[in-house]
Design a protein around this motif. Structure first.
Motif, short mmCIF file in Angstrom:
data_model
loop_
_atom_site.label_atom_id
_atom_site.label_comp_id
_atom_site.label_asym_id
_atom_site.label_seq_id
_atom_site.Cartn_x
_atom_site.Cartn_y
_atom_site.Cartn_z
N THR A 197 -5.55 -9.07 -9.21
CA THR A 197 -4.12 -9.18 -8.87
C THR A 197 -3.48 -10.48 -9.31
OG1 THR A 197 -4.77 -9.89 -6.64
CG2 THR A 197 -4.22 -7.56 -6.94
N TYR B 85 -12.18 4.12 -3.54
CA TYR B 85 -13.21 3.46 -2.74
C TYR B 85 -14.10 4.55 -2.16
CZ TYR B 85 -9.77 -0.24 -3.07
OH TYR B 85 -8.86 -1.16 -3.54
N LEU C 159 -6.29 -6.15 3.63
CA LEU C 159 -6.23 -6.88 2.37
C LEU C 159 -6.45 -8.35 2.68
CD1 LEU C 159 -5.45 -6.15 -0.64
CD2 LEU C 159 -3.19 -7.06 -0.09
N ALA D 103 -6.76 2.84 -7.01
CA ALA D 103 -8.15 2.41 -6.86
C ALA D 103 -8.87 3.37 -5.92
CB ALA D 103 -8.20 0.99 -6.31
N LEU E 56 0.89 -1.16 0.00
CA LEU E 56 0.00 0.00 0.00
C LEU E 56 0.92 1.20 0.00
CD1 LEU E 56 -2.74 1.37 0.19
CD2 LEU E 56 -2.61 1.09 2.68
N TYR F 39 -6.70 -10.47 -4.62
CA TYR F 39 -6.86 -9.78 -3.35
C TYR F 39 -8.07 -8.86 -3.39
CZ TYR F 39 -2.22 -11.21 -1.77
OH TYR F 39 -1.12 -11.92 -1.37
N ARG F 40 -8.72 -8.76 -2.23
CA ARG F 40 -9.78 -7.78 -2.01
C ARG F 40 -9.29 -6.83 -0.93
NH1 ARG F 40 -14.86 -8.76 -4.21
NH2 ARG F 40 -15.88 -7.48 -2.63
N ALA F 41 -9.58 -5.55 -1.13
CA ALA F 41 -9.23 -4.53 -0.15
C ALA F 41 -10.48 -4.13 0.62
CB ALA F 41 -8.63 -3.30 -0.84
N VAL G 147 -8.91 -5.64 -5.76
CA VAL G 147 -7.85 -4.74 -6.19
C VAL G 147 -7.60 -5.06 -7.66
CG1 VAL G 147 -5.47 -3.99 -5.87
CG2 VAL G 147 -6.83 -4.69 -3.89
N ARG G 148 -7.79 -4.08 -8.52
CA ARG G 148 -7.64 -4.28 -9.97
C ARG G 148 -6.71 -3.21 -10.54
NH1 ARG G 148 -11.51 -7.83 -11.80
NH2 ARG G 148 -13.32 -8.13 -10.46
N SER H 299 -1.63 -0.02 -9.21
CA SER H 299 -3.00 0.39 -9.45
C SER H 299 -3.36 1.55 -8.52
CB SER H 299 -3.94 -0.78 -9.15
OG SER H 299 -5.28 -0.36 -9.09
N TRP I 297 -1.71 0.92 -4.96
CA TRP I 297 -1.18 -0.42 -4.68
C TRP I 297 -0.06 -0.73 -5.65
CZ3 TRP I 297 -2.94 -2.89 -0.51
CH2 TRP I 297 -4.21 -2.59 -0.02
#
Length: 181
Positions: free
Chosen positions: A73, A86, A105, A84, A13, A44-46, A65-66, A82, A34
């Motif tokens: 990822t 939110y 994460l 991102a 991060l 991965y999901r944040a 996370v894209r 990336s 990221w």
């Protein structure tokens, strides 16, 4: 510092840009940078959370996370990055004050939260402090429908009316933080 937190040695991060202030019915915008430090295997999901000084979570946003072409990822090469954004919906009834924005994460296939370390190597746990935000008084008064209490009460006490309550969780123990809204 080169990053705020390094998750599992694979995802850094790098930075977090957070709105300075927010008020209901607004949305808190948080942009995270990221960077993969090795080829990440899982998708991965944040999780971005708005928390008060007692650790109570008031709002959450959770997404994969894209990268800029929307690849998860698991499809990234090493050093890919990336930015991102939110959006956290500020709930009605959130008390004005200073709050923390914390980032976690996790591996989307197992649900396992990833541990993070600071640039100096100290373990941060599974939450990284992204920054602070000031929650201001609401711009407008919420309607009862916006509050949507579980238990409707409508009891007057002098000039005040208690509209309702959301009972605390059944498993609270002595000394636990219990919120009523």
């Amino acid at each position: 510092a080169p990053y705020l937190g390094l998750f599992s040695g694979k995802m850094a991060l790098v930075d977090a840009h957070i709105d300075d202030a927010v008020a209901w019915p607004g949305r808190l915008r948080t942009t995270l940078r990221w960077q993969a430090t090795a080829r990440p295997r899982p998708d991965y999901r944040a999780v971005v959370a708005l928390r008060d000084e007692d650790g109570h979570t008031w709002a959450l946003a959770e997404e994969f996370v894209r990268n800029e072409v929307a690849f998860p990822t698991s499809a990234w090469q090493g050093q890919a990055w990336s930015d991102a954004t939110y959006h956290l919906n500020v709930p009605p009834g959130v008390p004005p004050g200073d709050y923390r924005v914390e980032i976690s994460l996790y591996d989307s296939s197992t649900g396992a939260r990833e541990g993070a370390v600071a640039p100096g190597g100290e373990f941060l746990g599974t939450r990284v402090h992204g920054g602070a935000v000031r929650v201001e008084r609401p711009r407008t008064s919420p309607d009862v429908a916006d509050l949507d209490p579980s238990l409707r009460i409508d009891a007057s006490v002098g000039p005040l009316t208690l509209l309702g309550a959301d009972p605390p969780v059944a498993g609270a123990a002595s000394g636990d933080h219990v919120s009523f809204s």
